[in-house]
Design a protein around this motif. Structure first.
Motif, PDB file in Angstrom:
ATOM      1  N   LEU A  74       0.848  -1.187   0.000  1.00 56.18           N
ATOM      2  CA  LEU A  74       0.000   0.000   0.000  1.00 56.18           C
ATOM      3  C   LEU A  74       0.884   1.239   0.000  1.00 56.18           C
ATOM      4  O   LEU A  74       1.857   1.323   0.755  1.00 56.18           O
ATOM      5  CB  LEU A  74      -0.895   0.026   1.243  1.00 56.18           C
ATOM      6  N   LEU A  75       0.540   2.205  -0.851  1.00 51.47           N
ATOM      7  CA  LEU A  75       1.204   3.502  -0.881  1.00 51.47           C
ATOM      8  C   LEU A  75       0.132   4.575  -0.813  1.00 51.47           C
ATOM      9  O   LEU A  75      -0.942   4.428  -1.419  1.00 51.47           O
ATOM     10  CB  LEU A  75       2.041   3.687  -2.147  1.00 51.47           C
ATOM     11  N   ARG A  76       0.399   5.649  -0.111  1.00 52.23           N
ATOM     12  CA  ARG A  76      -0.587   6.718  -0.011  1.00 52.23           C
ATOM     13  C   ARG A  76      -0.761   7.371  -1.376  1.00 52.23           C
ATOM     14  O   ARG A  76       0.205   7.829  -1.992  1.00 52.23           O
ATOM     15  CB  ARG A  76      -0.137   7.744   1.031  1.00 52.23           C
ATOM     16  N   ALA A  77      -1.984   7.408  -1.859  1.00 52.20           N
ATOM     17  CA  ALA A  77      -2.234   7.836  -3.238  1.00 52.20           C
ATOM     18  C   ALA A  77      -1.875   9.294  -3.471  1.00 52.20           C
ATOM     19  O   ALA A  77      -1.381   9.647  -4.550  1.00 52.20           O
ATOM     20  CB  ALA A  77      -3.707   7.596  -3.598  1.00 52.20           C
ATOM     21  N   ASP A  78      -2.121  10.152  -2.476  1.00 54.78           N
ATOM     22  CA  ASP A  78      -1.848  11.569  -2.656  1.00 54.78           C
ATOM     23  C   ASP A  78      -0.422  11.953  -2.259  1.00 54.78           C
ATOM     24  O   ASP A  78      -0.022  13.104  -2.423  1.00 54.78           O
ATOM     25  CB  ASP A  78      -2.852  12.420  -1.871  1.00 54.78           C
ATOM     26  N   ALA A  79       0.353  10.994  -1.759  1.00 58.24           N
ATOM     27  CA  ALA A  79       1.754  11.225  -1.383  1.00 58.24           C
ATOM     28  C   ALA A  79       2.476   9.889  -1.426  1.00 58.24           C
ATOM     29  O   ALA A  79       2.749   9.291  -0.390  1.00 58.24           O
ATOM     30  CB  ALA A  79       1.848  11.850   0.009  1.00 58.24           C
ATOM     31  N   PRO A  80       2.775   9.356  -2.629  1.00 56.73           N
ATOM     32  CA  PRO A  80       3.270   7.985  -2.753  1.00 56.73           C
ATOM     33  C   PRO A  80       4.599   7.701  -2.055  1.00 56.73           C
ATOM     34  O   PRO A  80       4.959   6.537  -1.885  1.00 56.73           O
ATOM     35  CB  PRO A  80       3.408   7.805  -4.278  1.00 56.73           C
ATOM     36  N   TRP A  81       5.296   8.758  -1.633  1.00 55.91           N
ATOM     37  CA  TRP A  81       6.512   8.526  -0.862  1.00 55.91           C
ATOM     38  C   TRP A  81       6.187   7.940   0.510  1.00 55.91           C
ATOM     39  O   TRP A  81       7.056   7.348   1.171  1.00 55.91           O
ATOM     40  CB  TRP A  81       7.300   9.835  -0.696  1.00 55.91           C
ATOM     41  N   GLU A  82       4.940   8.104   0.969  1.00 56.30           N
ATOM     42  CA  GLU A  82       4.517   7.480   2.224  1.00 56.30           C
ATOM     43  C   GLU A  82       3.900   6.126   1.895  1.00 56.30           C
ATOM     44  O   GLU A  82       2.888   6.042   1.209  1.00 56.30           O
ATOM     45  CB  GLU A  82       3.502   8.362   2.961  1.00 56.30           C
ATOM     46  N   ARG A  83       4.521   5.088   2.389  1.00 56.66           N
ATOM     47  CA  ARG A  83       4.092   3.740   1.998  1.00 56.66           C
ATOM     48  C   ARG A  83       4.124   2.799   3.196  1.00 56.66           C
ATOM     49  O   ARG A  83       4.602   3.150   4.280  1.00 56.66           O
ATOM     50  CB  ARG A  83       4.979   3.205   0.886  1.00 56.66           C
TER      51      ARG A  83
END
Length: 249
Positions: A74-83
């Protein structure tokens, strides 16, 4: 047989094949209205899926034949660097074995998803995928504009692993056919899934069903009373509030 020597013939041939093709779909939950379902796909063995899921989505992974192995990132869709951070997912809840109430945490201490139902109890947060599984996840990620460096450690559902007293890892197999696990999505995420063998269990994988539906009211429920979980949920809600206020400004 239709000739494919011309573009018109090739088109007619392709359409004739499509008309006779049988595409198997996942089993849909009986208690969820069709209008609420946002994604439904059956992944064959050796296949992958990628999809963006909104906050308040309930995601069901199901093992129809009893031999699926879902490697999930899972990666945060609006901030893909946060996973997904698998180390924190194990460390913060003081539990290496995934079960109901377990959060899937990001590297920012936020809850990307919570396990809210589980009839399998055969999962793994210790081994990660095989090289073939990682290659599939890279393909899935590329469809979302992600690069190989974005594909971090994963958790695996439907193939169990336990730690022995001497520290060795051992496979514990799969649950019965038809087992499932449900995740509640707390932040918009990119879901990447590869259905392939496990590093400690090389049995061929079988089909994997994925169904997602809107369930925003479930975010108001308390799915775990542990103080570490409640703190992570608070961090998540603060981040979501800040993000939505910024968008609305």
């Amino acid at each position: 047989m239709t000739s494919t020597a011309s573009a018109l013939g090739a088109r007619a041939h392709a359409r004739s094949q499509a008309a006779t093709a049988t595409i198997a779909g996942p089993e849909l939950p009986d208690d969820v209205a069709a209008a609420r379902i946002t994604f439904a796909q059956r992944i064959p063995a050796g296949g992958y899926a990628n999809v963006v899921l909104g906050r308040g989505t309930r995601l069901r992974l199901r093992d129809p034949a009893g031999a699926a192995c879902a490697h999930v990132l899972l990666l945060r869709a609006d901030a893909p660097w946060e996973r997904l951070n698998v180390a924190d997912t194990v460390k913060v809840p003081w539990q290496a074995y995934l079960s109901i109430g377990h959060p899937l945490l990001s590297d920012q201490g936020r809850v990307l998803a919570t396990i809210v139902a589980d009839t399998s109890d055969q999962h793994d947060a210790l081994c990660g995928p095989t090289p073939a599984g990682r290659a599939l996840l890279r393909l899935a990620g590329a469809k979302q504009g992600l690069e190989p460096r974005d594909i971090g450690p994963t958790v695996s559902f439907f193939r169990g692993v336990r730690v022995e007293s001497d520290g060795a890892l051992s496979a514990t197999g799969s649950a019965a056919a038809g087992s499932s696990v449900d995740l509640l999505i707390h932040l918009p995420v990119i879901l990447l899934v590869a259905d392939t063998t496990h590093p400690l269990d090389d049995r061929p994988a079988s089909d994997l069903d994925i169904v997602a539906w809107a369930a925003p009211d479930e975010l108001a429920g308390q799915h775990n009373a542990d103080p570490e979980y409640l703190r992570a949920v608070e961090n998540t809600e603060q981040a979501w509030t800040a993000a939505t206020l910024e968008v609305g400004a």
